[in-house]
Write a protein that holds these residues in place. Structure first.
Motif, PDB file in Angstrom:
ATOM      1  N   ILE A  55     -13.202 136.921  51.705  1.00  0.00           N
ATOM      2  CA  ILE A  55     -12.566 138.233  51.542  1.00  0.00           C
ATOM      3  C   ILE A  55     -11.968 138.337  50.143  1.00  0.00           C
ATOM      4  N   PRO A  56     -12.245 139.417  49.405  1.00  0.00           N
ATOM      5  CA  PRO A  56     -11.592 139.618  48.100  1.00  0.00           C
ATOM      6  C   PRO A  56     -10.136 140.029  48.296  1.00  0.00           C
ATOM      7  N   ASN A  57      -9.230 139.288  47.699  1.00  0.00           N
ATOM      8  CA  ASN A  57      -7.801 139.583  47.882  1.00  0.00           C
ATOM      9  C   ASN A  57      -7.393 140.926  47.316  1.00  0.00           C
ATOM     10  N   ALA A  58      -8.194 141.500  46.438  1.00  0.00           N
ATOM     11  CA  ALA A  58      -7.819 142.784  45.829  1.00  0.00           C
ATOM     12  C   ALA A  58      -7.585 143.865  46.874  1.00  0.00           C
ATOM     13  N   VAL A  59      -8.199 143.731  48.069  1.00  0.00           N
ATOM     14  CA  VAL A  59      -7.979 144.748  49.111  1.00  0.00           C
ATOM     15  C   VAL A  59      -6.540 144.726  49.606  1.00  0.00           C
ATOM     16  N   PHE A  60      -5.811 143.663  49.325  1.00  0.00           N
ATOM     17  CA  PHE A  60      -4.428 143.537  49.784  1.00  0.00           C
ATOM     18  C   PHE A  60      -3.428 143.971  48.707  1.00  0.00           C
ATOM     19  N   TYR A  61      -3.916 144.522  47.596  1.00  0.00           N
ATOM     20  CA  TYR A  61      -3.061 144.899  46.470  1.00  0.00           C
ATOM     21  C   TYR A  61      -3.130 146.407  46.226  1.00  0.00           C
ATOM     22  N   ASP A  62      -1.991 147.009  45.843  1.00  0.00           N
ATOM     23  CA  ASP A  62      -2.032 148.332  45.228  1.00  0.00           C
ATOM     24  C   ASP A  62      -2.604 148.223  43.825  1.00  0.00           C
ATOM     25  N   ASP A  63      -2.178 147.189  43.112  1.00  0.00           N
ATOM     26  CA  ASP A  63      -2.679 146.917  41.768  1.00  0.00           C
ATOM     27  C   ASP A  63      -3.921 146.049  41.899  1.00  0.00           C
ATOM     28  N   ARG A  64      -5.091 146.693  42.008  1.00  0.00           N
ATOM     29  CA  ARG A  64      -6.328 145.957  42.251  1.00  0.00           C
ATOM     30  C   ARG A  64      -6.627 144.960  41.135  1.00  0.00           C
ATOM     31  N   ASP A  65      -6.220 145.273  39.909  1.00  0.00           N
ATOM     32  CA  ASP A  65      -6.475 144.342  38.808  1.00  0.00           C
ATOM     33  C   ASP A  65      -5.721 143.030  39.003  1.00  0.00           C
ATOM     34  N   ALA A  66      -4.497 143.112  39.562  1.00  0.00           N
ATOM     35  CA  ALA A  66      -3.705 141.903  39.786  1.00  0.00           C
ATOM     36  C   ALA A  66      -4.368 140.984  40.795  1.00  0.00           C
ATOM     37  N   GLY A  67      -5.085 141.568  41.757  1.00  0.00           N
ATOM     38  CA  GLY A  67      -5.728 140.754  42.780  1.00  0.00           C
ATOM     39  C   GLY A  67      -7.182 140.457  42.528  1.00  0.00           C
ATOM     40  N   ALA A  68      -7.731 141.004  41.441  1.00  0.00           N
ATOM     41  CA  ALA A  68      -9.176 140.934  41.214  1.00  0.00           C
ATOM     42  C   ALA A  68      -9.764 139.528  41.236  1.00  0.00           C
ATOM     43  N   PRO A  69      -9.122 138.507  40.642  1.00  0.00           N
ATOM     44  CA  PRO A  69      -9.789 137.200  40.580  1.00  0.00           C
ATOM     45  C   PRO A  69      -9.554 136.302  41.786  1.00  0.00           C
ATOM     46  N   PHE A  70      -8.885 136.808  42.820  1.00  0.00           N
ATOM     47  CA  PHE A  70      -8.512 135.953  43.949  1.00  0.00           C
ATOM     48  C   PHE A  70      -9.384 136.251  45.175  1.00  0.00           C
ATOM     49  N   VAL A  71      -9.751 135.194  45.868  1.00  0.00           N
ATOM     50  CA  VAL A  71     -10.620 135.291  47.045  1.00  0.00           C
ATOM     51  C   VAL A  71     -10.034 134.419  48.150  1.00  0.00           C
ATOM     52  N   ARG A  72     -10.064 134.927  49.393  1.00  0.00           N
ATOM     53  CA  ARG A  72      -9.462 134.237  50.532  1.00  0.00           C
ATOM     54  C   ARG A  72     -10.536 133.681  51.464  1.00  0.00           C
TER      55      ARG A  72
END
Length: 397
Positions: free
Chosen positions: A360-377
């Protein structure tokens, strides 16, 4: 059909316009279509204790819960929840007035926010956050204010809360803090010092707090789960949410609960009765028995998940990911930049074809998608042989 009326008004309420099909549904469908190992959605691939399954069967056969159970939940389960809170944490709740059974933690979250918020109220939530938080705040007409947990590598890689940033996020419009510990998706377990600061802020600014503690029994290493309601001044302002799904590996039963003061429980129940009214009748009897299992069950669960965490974390590191080893939950967050990647969405959508694994791409858990872009769960609540096969496939990267 265009999804529009003759007056060109969309069918979907504008508060929910930003919420489409969840990433979990998308990635699980991708896993099925490609025959990949699904380490995306967080559900175990084995059932929980046999005696608890049999308790559910017994309830069905004996006619317990086959009709509408009581609105607040069956007395046996409410009593078991109160006993669990007292035994584990020294928190005393009246099972008749301070415990409410819900259709899983997701309904507990939605009912709590719908009950406690007025349109325009601000909710400070720890980002990244479980996607239902944002949807529930939107349905209540509230405004979400994220405070981002940021990765640190000193003293062990983990995501940390900036307490100054949290304090700065609170305004005169803030009604409620939405706290999740152990934290999904980062695996952070808030420390006593962090929780003390949150409690002091809530008391100082007279804020309500909703705490999602569904991973309370999945805490590893030197970390300890400390309910926020146990801190000074918090018992009377905190709605604590728990769930049987994560602790007993029966996520499909959808049995969750709320513990709080009579006034707060009454408010949440007033909403809950118009959502599902009641649910999970026979399963409530089984969960009441599950909560009374000996401490050895909870220790065994933790030790089993710890071994799986270490197996997957080591394999992900060998495959080239930067790994944030979680102190709680059953998820591992990774950074894909060491692999030469930077877009988690693109990476996760390509991963099934590249390696036969879904994440799962962590960016879906962020309002700031750029902040979560490089993280994967990745989820590790799977059989060890499945995790070993996933690790072997990820080496293809």
């Amino acid at each position: 059909m265009t999804g529009m009326t003759s007056s060109a008004r969309p069918f979907l309420n504008r508060r929910l316009a930003e919420f489409g099909t969840t990433i979990f549904a998308e990635m699980s469908a991708l896993a099925v279509r490609t025959g990949s190992i699904n380490l995306g959605q967080g559900f175990p691939d084995t059932d929980g204790p046999e005696e608890i399954r049999e308790a559910a069967v017994r309830a069905l056969r004996e006619g317990h819960g086959n009709q509408y159970p009581p609105g607040p939940g069956i007395p046996e389960l409410r009593t078991a929840i109160a006993a669990h809170q007292r035994r584990r944490y020294g928190l005393s709740y009246d099972p008749d007035t301070e415990v409410l059974v819900t259709a899983g933690a997701t309904e507990a979250i939605a009912a709590s926010l719908l009950a406690l918020l007025e349109p325009g109220d601000e909710v400070v939530a720890l980002e990244p956050y479980y996607d239902s938080y944002a949807a529930s705040i939107a349905m209540a007409g509230g405004t979400r204010v994220p405070v981002t947990l940021r990765p640190h590598v000193d003293g062990g890689a983990r995501f940390r809360l900036d307490l100054d940033e949290l304090r700065a996020a609170v305004t005169d419009r803030t009604r409620l803090l939405l706290i999740n510990t152990p934290h999904n998706p980062t695996g952070t377990v808030l420390t006593r010092e962090e929780l003390t600061a949150i409690a002091e802020l809530a008391v100082e600014r007279d804020l309500l707090v909703v705490t999602d503690e569904v991973y309370e029994h999945l805490v590893f290493d030197d970390a300890a789960h400390l309910p926020l309601a146990s801190f000074p001044g918090m018992r009377e302002r905190t709605v604590t949410i728990g769930s049987a799904g994560k602790t007993f590996s029966f996520t499909g039963w959808k049995v969750g609960w709320v513990t709080a003061t009579p006034e707060l429980v009454t408010a949440v129940r007033s909403v809950k009765q118009f959502l599902t009214y009641v649910s999970s009748g026979p399963f409530q009897y089984a969960v009441a028995e599950a909560l009374s299992l000996p401490d050895s069950y909870f220790t065994g669960l933790r030790d089993s998940m710890l071994a799986r965490r270490d197996l997957l974390a080591a394999g992900l590191a060998e495959a080239g990911f930067e790994v944030f080893r979680p102190a709680g939950t059953y998820f591992v967050t990774t950074d894909i930049r060491p692999l030469g990647e930077k877009d988690g969405f693109a990476f996760c959508r390509a991963l099934p074809e590249r390696a036969g694994v879904v994440a799962i791409p962590n960016a879906v858990f962020y309002d700031d998608r750029d902040a979560g872009a490089p993280f994967v769960r990745f989820a590790f609540c799977k059989r060890e042989e499945v995790l070993r096969e996933a690790v072997e496939r990820l080496r293809r990267l």
